[in-house]
Enzyme design. Sequence first.
Site, PDB file in Angstrom:
ATOM      1  N   SER A   1      73.646  56.942  34.436  1.00 21.86           N
ATOM      2  CA  SER A   1      75.278  56.745  34.725  1.00 21.86           C
ATOM      3  C   SER A   1      75.767  57.925  34.159  1.00 21.86           C
ATOM      4  O   SER A   1      75.579  59.310  34.600  1.00 21.86           O
ATOM      5  CB  SER A   1      75.512  55.552  33.978  1.00 21.86           C
ATOM      6  OG  SER A   1      76.835  55.108  34.223  1.00 21.86           O
TER       7      SER A   1
ATOM      8  N   ASP B   1      74.993  48.650  43.426  1.00 17.75           N
ATOM      9  CA  ASP B   1      75.666  49.462  42.212  1.00 17.75           C
ATOM     10  C   ASP B   1      77.271  48.980  42.260  1.00 17.75           C
ATOM     11  O   ASP B   1      77.903  50.099  43.126  1.00 17.75           O
ATOM     12  CB  ASP B   1      75.348  50.787  42.079  1.00 17.75           C
ATOM     13  CG  ASP B   1      75.464  51.397  40.582  1.00 17.75           C
ATOM     14  OD1 ASP B   1      76.549  50.849  40.149  1.00 17.75           O
ATOM     15  OD2 ASP B   1      74.742  52.146  40.194  1.00 17.75           O
TER      16      ASP B   1
ATOM     17  N   HIS C   1      73.654  48.034  38.721  1.00 16.38           N
ATOM     18  CA  HIS C   1      73.962  49.591  37.886  1.00 16.38           C
ATOM     19  C   HIS C   1      72.755  49.795  36.961  1.00 16.38           C
ATOM     20  O   HIS C   1      72.661  50.875  36.675  1.00 16.38           O
ATOM     21  CB  HIS C   1      75.239  49.464  37.384  1.00 16.38           C
ATOM     22  CG  HIS C   1      75.736  50.789  36.800  1.00 16.38           C
ATOM     23  ND1 HIS C   1      75.758  52.025  37.305  1.00 16.38           N
ATOM     24  CD2 HIS C   1      75.802  51.151  35.410  1.00 16.38           C
ATOM     25  CE1 HIS C   1      75.745  52.907  36.370  1.00 16.38           C
ATOM     26  NE2 HIS C   1      76.211  52.650  35.448  1.00 16.38           N
TER      27      HIS C   1
END
Length: 398
Positions: free
Chosen positions: A246, A333, A372
């Site tokens: 991320s 995601d 995610h």
Amino acid sequence: MRKRTEPVALEHERRAASGSPSAGPAAAALDADCRLKQNLCLAGPGPAEQRCAADAGMKRALGRRKGLCFRLRKILFCVLGLYVAIPFLIKLCPGIQAKLIFLNFVRVPYFIDLKKPQDQGLNHTCNYYLQPEEDVTIGVWHTVPAVWWKNAQGKDQMWYEDALSSSHPIILYLHGNAGTRGGDHRVELYKVLSSLGYHVVTFDYRGWGDSVGTPSERGMTYDALHVFDWIKVRSGDNPVYIWGHSLGTGVATNLVRRLCERETPPDALILESPFTNIREEAKSHPFSVIYRYFPGFDWFFLDPITSSGIQFANDENVKHISCSLLILHAEDDPVVPFQLGRKLYNIAAPSRSFRDFKVQFIPFHSDLGYRHKYIYKSPELPRILREFLGKSEPGRQH
């Protein structure tokens, strides 16, 4: 003479009973009138009274409705005013946007002692602290391969540092925003990687967890560079891979670009749920949905990010990276859209800097539900890493 306050009907009855000469037709009429009034009282209010009561009830209902409508309008105007005020507030105070990007003040899970990784089930992990700069201290976890679990019991920091020179490869893990190095999904990934025979070194950037300092993109990158150099001094010839997740992918590409520019690249770079750059990610983030079509969205929300010195330009960095690149992204995601990871791959794959290295994109179908941060659950992950990292040496075409 009797008192005038005595009821008329009772007086008339008494007179009639005593045979008074006044008990004539007038008295009879008076008696009938009294009885009629009594009957009317017993029968309740008449149509006029009922209409008055109904009107009063309607007025009260209308009053309540008007009060409710007034309160609803008041709430609506307050919400609308807040909605309009927030963009101006962010524009005037760009530091707010930086806080929202880093989310370092969100410490999840709460009430854990980062000095005791064993409380999170990491019984073969050592916690220690490094100092990248003056007045900056970062907390580090080092998890040894699971096969050393028994040997690691009760060992001190020196033993863990010496272990880095063993024949096991090392992964430097750079986590995303919010939380700490003790986040649940992060701990689970450490366990998976440890079970596959990797050392896992991770840390909290300055301003996260128990690390001391003020967050910034430059500072986060420098922290990662310091930890990488610290590992290389102790790892000998063992492979060192960098894994970013991320927001950590932005730190990872910043770091690897710098390492490649000084000609000390890592053995491979792994990006999990990456974006292209922070502006595109901010525009695609679910939190921005309610403002995405707000007039001047870029000026209000995206320009303050740039003015705060935050770029995390993965799309530019990959053009200057010379090592093998693996991108992992789940189709479902909700935080970093899948298309941003695919777009980053399409930028990196034809880049001349990767002409001697492998660039691979691995999608995970939305039916798997990895979203995610749950790619670590994939039973295919060990095979993917084994095949990719086993073929990540420079000079090999795939």
